[in-house]
Design a protein around this motif. Structure first.
Motif, mmCIF file in Angstrom:
data_model
loop_
_atom_site.group_PDB
_atom_site.id
_atom_site.type_symbol
_atom_site.label_atom_id
_atom_site.label_comp_id
_atom_site.label_asym_id
_atom_site.label_seq_id
_atom_site.Cartn_x
_atom_site.Cartn_y
_atom_site.Cartn_z
ATOM 1 N N UNK A 1 0.833 -1.208 0.000
ATOM 2 C CA UNK A 1 0.000 0.000 0.000
ATOM 3 C C UNK A 1 0.869 1.260 0.000
ATOM 4 N N UNK A 2 2.017 1.199 0.688
ATOM 5 C CA UNK A 2 2.918 2.356 0.704
ATOM 6 C C UNK A 2 3.507 2.607 -0.673
ATOM 7 N N UNK A 3 3.928 1.531 -1.353
ATOM 8 C CA UNK A 3 4.462 1.701 -2.715
ATOM 9 C C UNK A 3 3.390 2.233 -3.664
ATOM 10 N N UNK A 4 2.164 1.790 -3.457
ATOM 11 C CA UNK A 4 1.074 2.255 -4.310
ATOM 12 C C UNK A 4 0.839 3.751 -4.118
ATOM 13 N N UNK A 5 0.921 4.198 -2.856
ATOM 14 C CA UNK A 5 0.711 5.622 -2.579
ATOM 15 C C UNK A 5 1.808 6.477 -3.201
ATOM 16 N N UNK A 6 3.048 5.969 -3.145
ATOM 17 C CA UNK A 6 4.153 6.745 -3.708
ATOM 18 C C UNK A 6 4.080 6.801 -5.232
ATOM 19 N N UNK A 7 3.698 5.682 -5.853
ATOM 20 C CA UNK A 7 3.626 5.663 -7.319
ATOM 21 C C UNK A 7 2.483 6.508 -7.859
ATOM 22 N N UNK A 8 1.436 6.676 -7.046
ATOM 23 C CA UNK A 8 0.309 7.487 -7.496
ATOM 24 C C UNK A 8 0.564 8.970 -7.362
ATOM 25 N N UNK A 9 1.649 9.343 -6.660
ATOM 26 C CA UNK A 9 1.987 10.761 -6.524
ATOM 27 C C UNK A 9 1.226 11.456 -5.434
ATOM 28 N N UNK A 10 0.555 10.714 -4.565
ATOM 29 C CA UNK A 10 -0.220 11.356 -3.508
ATOM 30 C C UNK A 10 0.650 12.107 -2.524
ATOM 31 N N UNK A 11 1.805 11.523 -2.185
ATOM 32 C CA UNK A 11 2.663 12.203 -1.213
ATOM 33 C C UNK A 11 3.249 13.472 -1.799
ATOM 34 N N UNK A 12 3.563 13.467 -3.126
ATOM 35 C CA UNK A 12 4.097 14.684 -3.752
ATOM 36 C C UNK A 12 3.068 15.795 -3.761
ATOM 37 N N UNK A 13 1.788 15.413 -3.947
ATOM 38 C CA UNK A 13 0.743 16.429 -3.941
ATOM 39 C C UNK A 13 0.650 17.096 -2.577
ATOM 40 N N UNK A 14 0.744 16.301 -1.522
ATOM 41 C CA UNK A 14 0.718 16.885 -0.179
ATOM 42 C C UNK A 14 1.916 17.779 0.053
ATOM 43 N N UNK A 15 3.078 17.344 -0.438
ATOM 44 C CA UNK A 15 4.277 18.154 -0.250
ATOM 45 C C UNK A 15 4.140 19.496 -0.949
ATOM 46 N N UNK A 16 3.546 19.498 -2.177
ATOM 47 C CA UNK A 16 3.413 20.757 -2.918
ATOM 48 C C UNK A 16 2.446 21.688 -2.210
ATOM 49 N N UNK A 17 1.381 21.143 -1.602
ATOM 50 C CA UNK A 17 0.449 21.993 -0.869
ATOM 51 C C UNK A 17 1.123 22.626 0.327
ATOM 52 N N UNK A 18 1.953 21.836 1.007
ATOM 53 C CA UNK A 18 2.640 22.381 2.174
ATOM 54 C C UNK A 18 3.600 23.476 1.773
ATOM 55 N N UNK A 19 4.272 23.305 0.628
ATOM 56 C CA UNK A 19 5.226 24.323 0.218
ATOM 57 C C UNK A 19 4.518 25.619 -0.157
ATOM 58 N N UNK A 20 3.284 25.534 -0.740
ATOM 59 C CA UNK A 20 2.569 26.760 -1.092
ATOM 60 C C UNK A 20 2.115 27.510 0.148
ATOM 61 N N UNK A 21 1.805 26.782 1.241
ATOM 62 C CA UNK A 21 1.374 27.452 2.459
ATOM 63 C C UNK A 21 2.525 28.067 3.222
ATOM 64 N N UNK A 22 3.770 27.603 2.963
ATOM 65 C CA UNK A 22 4.925 28.129 3.681
ATOM 66 C C UNK A 22 5.225 29.541 3.201
ATOM 67 N N UNK A 23 5.613 30.485 4.086
ATOM 68 C CA UNK A 23 5.985 31.842 3.673
ATOM 69 C C UNK A 23 7.257 31.832 2.871
ATOM 70 N N UNK A 24 7.331 32.784 1.910
ATOM 71 C CA UNK A 24 8.523 32.923 1.076
ATOM 72 C C UNK A 24 9.677 33.421 1.936
ATOM 73 N N UNK A 25 10.884 33.005 1.584
ATOM 74 C CA UNK A 25 12.052 33.483 2.306
ATOM 75 C C UNK A 25 12.966 32.318 2.633
ATOM 76 N N UNK A 26 13.810 32.565 3.618
ATOM 77 C CA UNK A 26 14.804 31.559 3.994
ATOM 78 C C UNK A 26 14.148 30.379 4.691
#
Length: 396
Positions: free
Chosen positions: A364-389
């Motif tokens: 199930x973990x490999x399936x989640x990684x291959x579907x790109x679900x974790x990358x989608x969560x990572x991109x959402x987190x990066x958009x919520x983070x403030x710009x800067x260092x």
């Protein structure tokens, strides 16, 4: 006078840049005679030549070299020299079965070793005299000078290669024919090693002074045997080495209605084990039989416990007739305890068997990684983070 020798040796050590090995040897030999009452008595009766010819105990004179100097300066009384002049120990793994550790056994072990020559008493000469090594002049140490640069040299001391640091070597005309001047002869000996009942895995058995000599003039080393327990087909020892455990599979009928089975103990006895009717065996449950484990080492009449881990083998499927016959006989849960609620809009779900839960999680973990679900969560987190260092946290 002993204190005077020590002071002179200390003064010579402070001035050893010049490398006065002959003066050091004389002081070292004098202190060696004065600190030993037997050698001092021989010196008073027969003179210096008797000491040099090996009449004193532990004949070796000043052959200790730098080790004796450090011993003199530290006031060790010869203890450090004795410890350093012992031969190497021989370490061997001895494989034993669990039955042998239970009942006790005597193992035979053959070992090739070297011992002092009996013909020349370990002197290496036909006359029995010990001749001073001409390479190191009896000090047991060779001094090498290595230039480092203009006006700079380095003095390196190493053990003499001709006499192995003993300070003595054999003369060709007086060489012992049996050992050829090596002072040692090879032999093969068979030892009988007693394995006592209840001994543990990795327990050590030490045969003192049976390893032979690695160099002339050294005390014999020890033979150290480490017991290596073989894996048993049925029994396993617990952290308490007197306790045993084995796994028993029973059917569902045996678990509910009782059962009787036999097992062979390590001493050959047959144990008849009874689970009476009405005593239910639950999956992964444990039961114990007192005093049927391993003997306690050094107290063989005391024994540990024998534990049994039960595994209940359930049937994969049941036909409708069997279910209909068993249902009235087996207690069933009430509607509340079974989680059944009155709901008109409840959806019916069906389960499937999972053979290996760990493999299921990995898949199930490999399936989640291959579907790109974790990358989608990572991109959402990066958009919520403030710009800067960005600051990374170091894991401790």
């Amino acid at each position: 006078m002993c204190r005077l020798c020590r002071l002179q040796a200390a003064d010579l050590y402070m001035q050893c840049a010049g490398g006065d090995s002959e003066r050091f040897k004389e002081i070292n030999e004098a202190y060696d005679v004065l600190k030993d009452p037997e050698k001092r008595k021989i010196y008073d009766e027969y003179g210096e030549e008797a000491i040099k010819e090996g009449m004193g105990p532990g004949s070796g004179g000043g052959g200790g070299g730098m080790a004796d100097l450090f011993d003199i300066l530290s006031g060790g009384g010869g203890r450090r020299t004795q410890r350093e002049r012992k031969s190497d120990d021989v370490v061997h793994r001895l494989a034993v079965s669990l039955e042998e550790l239970y009942n006790g056994v005597t193992k035979k072990l053959s070992l090739s070793r070297k011992l002092p020559c009996s013909k020349c008493n370990g002197t290496g000469s036909k006359s029995g005299k010990r001749h001073t090594c001409q390479t190191c002049q009896g000090s047991g140490v060779q001094v090498h000078i290595r230039p480092l640069g203009p006006g700079m040299v380095q003095q390196i001391q190493s053990r003499c290669g001709d006499c192995s640091g003993s300070g003595y070597s054999s003369v060709p005309s007086d060489r012992c024919p049996q050992c050829n001047g090596s002072c040692l002869v090879s032999e093969k000996k068979t030892f009988e090693v007693p394995i006592e009942p209840g001994m543990r895995n990795n327990q050590k058995i030490v045969l003192r002074g049976e390893a032979g000599c690695t160099e002339p003039g050294l005390q014999p080393g020890d033979v150290i045997l480490t017991l290596q327990q073989k894996e048993h087909d049925l029994f396993t020892r617990l952290p308490n080495p007197a306790d045993l455990i084995f796994e028993k599979h029973v059917s569902l009928r045996e678990a509910l209605c009782g059962c009787t089975f036999t097992t062979k103990q390590l001493d050959g006895r047959i144990l008849k084990i009874i689970s009476p009717p009405g005593e239910v065996i639950k999956p992964n449950s444990f039961k114990v039989i007192a005093e049927e484990g391993m003997p306690v080492h050094t107290r063989p009449f005391l024994k540990g416990n024998l534990y049994i881990k039960f595994e209940v083998d359930f049937p994969d499927t049941l036909d409708i007739e069997t279910v209909t016959a068993l249902s009235p006989l087996l207690p069933g849960p009430s509607a509340e305890s079974n989680g059944v609620m009155d709901a008109d809009d409840a959806e019916e779900c069906r389960m499937r068997p999972v053979k290996d839960m760990e493999e299921e999680i990995k898949q199930r973990t490999r399936m989640a990684r291959s579907s790109g679900g974790s990358n989608a969560y990572d991109s959402d987190d990066e958009e919520d983070m403030p710009r800067g260092q960005r600051v990374q946290c170091a894991q401790q």
